[in-house]
Scaffold this active site. Structure first.
Site, short mmCIF file in Angstrom:
data_model
loop_
_atom_site.label_atom_id
_atom_site.label_comp_id
_atom_site.label_asym_id
_atom_site.label_seq_id
_atom_site.Cartn_x
_atom_site.Cartn_y
_atom_site.Cartn_z
CE1 TYR A 183 -96.99 25.52 55.49
CE2 TYR A 183 -99.12 24.68 54.75
CZ TYR A 183 -97.99 24.55 55.53
OH TYR A 183 -97.85 23.46 56.36
N GLY A 199 -95.33 27.09 47.88
CA GLY A 199 -93.98 26.90 48.41
C GLY A 199 -93.72 25.43 48.70
CB VAL A 244 -109.36 25.00 64.17
CG1 VAL A 244 -108.95 23.56 63.93
CG2 VAL A 244 -110.80 25.11 64.60
CB SER A 276 -104.01 26.34 69.54
OG SER A 276 -103.79 26.29 68.17
CD GLN A 279 -115.23 25.38 58.36
OE1 GLN A 279 -116.45 25.37 58.38
NE2 GLN A 279 -114.53 26.32 58.95
CB THR A 280 -114.73 18.04 57.10
OG1 THR A 280 -114.11 17.85 55.82
CG2 THR A 280 -116.24 17.99 56.97
CG ASP A 299 -110.90 27.69 55.60
OD1 ASP A 299 -110.39 28.35 56.51
OD2 ASP A 299 -111.25 26.50 55.74
NE ARG A 332 -106.49 19.97 54.38
CZ ARG A 332 -106.08 21.10 54.93
NH1 ARG A 332 -105.86 21.17 56.22
NH2 ARG A 332 -105.90 22.16 54.19
P1 NAD Z 1 -94.35 25.10 64.01
O1 NAD Z 1 -94.59 26.50 63.54
O2 NAD Z 1 -94.60 24.79 65.43
O3 NAD Z 1 -92.86 24.65 63.68
C1 NAD Z 1 -92.10 25.18 62.62
C2 NAD Z 1 -90.71 25.51 63.17
O4 NAD Z 1 -89.91 26.00 62.09
C3 NAD Z 1 -90.73 26.60 64.23
O5 NAD Z 1 -89.93 26.22 65.32
C4 NAD Z 1 -90.17 27.82 63.51
O6 NAD Z 1 -89.53 28.73 64.40
C5 NAD Z 1 -89.21 27.16 62.54
N1 NAD Z 1 -88.92 27.99 61.37
C6 NAD Z 1 -89.79 28.71 60.60
N2 NAD Z 1 -89.13 29.34 59.61
C7 NAD Z 1 -87.81 29.01 59.74
C8 NAD Z 1 -86.62 29.35 59.04
N3 NAD Z 1 -86.66 30.18 57.98
N4 NAD Z 1 -85.44 28.85 59.47
C9 NAD Z 1 -85.38 28.03 60.56
N5 NAD Z 1 -86.47 27.67 61.27
C10 NAD Z 1 -87.67 28.15 60.86
O7 NAD Z 1 -95.22 24.15 63.07
P2 NAD Z 1 -95.42 22.57 63.08
O8 NAD Z 1 -96.87 22.31 63.15
O9 NAD Z 1 -94.52 21.92 64.05
O10 NAD Z 1 -94.97 22.20 61.59
C11 NAD Z 1 -93.71 21.59 61.31
C12 NAD Z 1 -93.65 21.22 59.84
O11 NAD Z 1 -94.69 20.29 59.53
C13 NAD Z 1 -93.83 22.42 58.89
O12 NAD Z 1 -92.96 22.28 57.80
C14 NAD Z 1 -95.26 22.29 58.44
O13 NAD Z 1 -95.46 22.86 57.18
C15 NAD Z 1 -95.47 20.79 58.44
N6 NAD Z 1 -96.90 20.45 58.62
C16 NAD Z 1 -97.49 20.54 59.84
C17 NAD Z 1 -98.84 20.25 59.95
C18 NAD Z 1 -99.58 20.30 61.28
O14 NAD Z 1 -100.78 20.08 61.29
N7 NAD Z 1 -98.95 20.56 62.40
C19 NAD Z 1 -99.58 19.88 58.83
C20 NAD Z 1 -98.93 19.83 57.59
C21 NAD Z 1 -97.58 20.10 57.50
N1 UDP Z 2 -111.20 27.78 62.16
C1 UDP Z 2 -112.31 28.20 62.88
N2 UDP Z 2 -112.11 28.95 64.00
C2 UDP Z 2 -110.88 29.31 64.44
C3 UDP Z 2 -109.73 28.87 63.71
C4 UDP Z 2 -109.94 28.12 62.55
O1 UDP Z 2 -113.46 27.88 62.53
O2 UDP Z 2 -110.79 30.00 65.48
C5 UDP Z 2 -111.40 26.94 60.96
C6 UDP Z 2 -110.64 27.40 59.71
O3 UDP Z 2 -111.40 28.36 58.99
C7 UDP Z 2 -110.52 26.09 58.95
C8 UDP Z 2 -110.37 25.04 60.06
O4 UDP Z 2 -110.87 25.66 61.24
O5 UDP Z 2 -111.70 25.80 58.23
C9 UDP Z 2 -108.93 24.59 60.29
O6 UDP Z 2 -108.14 25.75 60.44
P1 UDP Z 2 -106.61 25.72 60.83
O7 UDP Z 2 -106.15 27.14 60.79
O8 UDP Z 2 -106.42 24.98 62.10
O9 UDP Z 2 -105.87 24.86 59.72
P2 UDP Z 2 -106.01 24.64 58.13
O10 UDP Z 2 -106.40 23.22 58.02
O11 UDP Z 2 -107.06 25.56 57.56
O12 UDP Z 2 -104.65 24.95 57.64
#
Ligand code: NAD
Ligand code: UDP
Length: 323
Positions: free
Chosen positions: A145, A148, A187, A189, A209-210, A274, A278
């Protein structure tokens, strides 16, 4: 002016909220998704809308469309989702970016890419400004991730320099809200699902952790402001809520917000790589986009808890066993 706008990952958590906002503004929205981590229920209410179109497509394959703007969000985002098939995750980020940038180049569309705070890895600078180059383990379980997304940023800037593509890069920090997948293992959900069911709240590590949690409505405001920002402002720009909490504090807030009698316990050790802390430095977003989040964690959690309380979990397929 009304535009034709492509949203990849448009059926996901953030993508579906973005589609809502764009459709409400009157734009013609094409949502592209392969439904790996989402289901149609997130966008079911849009399917009959005359400005909305859904295409089931995988962004690792090229696609031919005519659009004015592209929001590239397609990518699994939760650790349990992106680590399930890590090679596919890298392909989605890298081939997805190449395919969408190729499209942007051909049709001269502006493209916004959803990057992440994970490009900073386990940061040694706190809070993290955009100038920080990060501390990512390139061979660890999160690398598919993190690296990528870093490669996708590289591609964005190379297409910009080499081909003059109009790019916008945002680095999103932990965002939460209604329509998060209940089994995404993230975390917020996990804790809400556990608290509502009266189950033990699972801390990984000691909970010190934060993270800094941004409510989805604030994040979408920032994303739209970035897409509409001045010509020549490419970012990367951090988007997130700078208010930082320990994971244990989050657990306590969720227990209080659900009136649950769940106990909070250390369920396992901190996962490999982890990040320990942040917090976004959002000075650039404030200066360039006049944006800052306004929704505090307790009130965002209230809305998210209400959503989780309203859904029937049996209608959700867990995309991977990792929750
Ligand atoms: P999410 O998993 O709910 O949404 C991602 C969507 O992309 C899904 O609908 C999934 O089916 C689709 N998808 C995955 N692979 C695919 C592919 N190969 N082709 C077409 N569709 C594909 O996640 P999200 O939280 O809504 O994240 C959306 C974007 O924001 C992502 O790029 C993620 O990296 C970025 N992002 C989200 C967060 C966050 O906290 N939610 C933080 C940092 C970055
Ligand atoms: N975490 C936790 N319990 C859980 C799920 C996650 O303590 O049931 C912690 C995880 O180890 C991380 C933080 O919560 O330190 C945030 O995790 P998340 O997977 O939501 O996102 P991240 O920021 O790590 O991508």
């Amino acid at each position: 002016m009304l535009k034709r706008i492509l949203v990849t990952g448009g059926a996901g958590f953030l993508g579906s909220h973005l589609c809502d906002r764009l459709v409400a503004r009157g734009h013609d929205v094409i949502c592209v998704d392969n439904f790996f981590t989402s289901q149609k229920s997130n966008i079911a209410h849009l399917l009959d809308h005359r400005n909305f179109e859904l295409v089931r497509h995988d962004v690792t394959e090229p696609l031919v469309l005519e659009v004015d703007q592209i929001f590239n969000l397609a990518c699994p985002a939760a650790p349990g989702h992106y680590q399930y098939n890590p090679i596919k995750t890298t392909k989605t980020s890298v081939l997805g970016a190449i395919n969408l940038l190729g499209l942007a180049k051909r049709v001269k569309a502006r493209i916004l890419h959803a990057s992440t705070s994970e490009v900073y890895g386990d940061p040694t600078i706190h809070p993290q400004p955009e100038s920080y180059r990060g501390n990512v383990n390139p061979i660890g379980p999160r690398a598919c991730y993190d690296e990528g997304k870093r490669a996708a940023e590289t591609l964005m800037f190379d297409y910009h320099r080499q081909n003059g593509v109009d790019i916008k890069v945002i680095r999103i920090f932990n965002t939460y809200g209604p329509r998060m997948h209940p089994f995404d293992g993230r975390v917020v959900s996990n804790f809400i699902r556990q608290a509502l069911a009266g189950e033990t709240i699972t801390l990984y590590g000691d909970g010190s952790q934060t993270r800094s949690f941004c409510f989805v409505d604030d994040l979408i405001d920032g994303m739209l402001a970035m897409m509409d920002s001045r010509d020549g402002f490419t970012g990367p720009v951090n988007l997130g809520n700078p208010h930082e909490f320990t994971i244990r504090q989050l657990a306590e807030l969720v227990v209080a917000g659900t009136n649950s009698n769940s106990t909070i316990e250390q369920a396992k050790a901190l996962p490999v790589d982890d990040p320990l802390q942040r917090q976004p430095d959002i000075s650039l977003a404030k200066a360039e986009l006049d944006w800052e989040p306004g929704i505090e964690l307790a009130s965002g959690l209230e809305k998210t808890i209400r959503y989780f309380d309203s859904i029937d979990l049996s209608h959700f397929r867990a995309p991977t066993p990792n929750y």
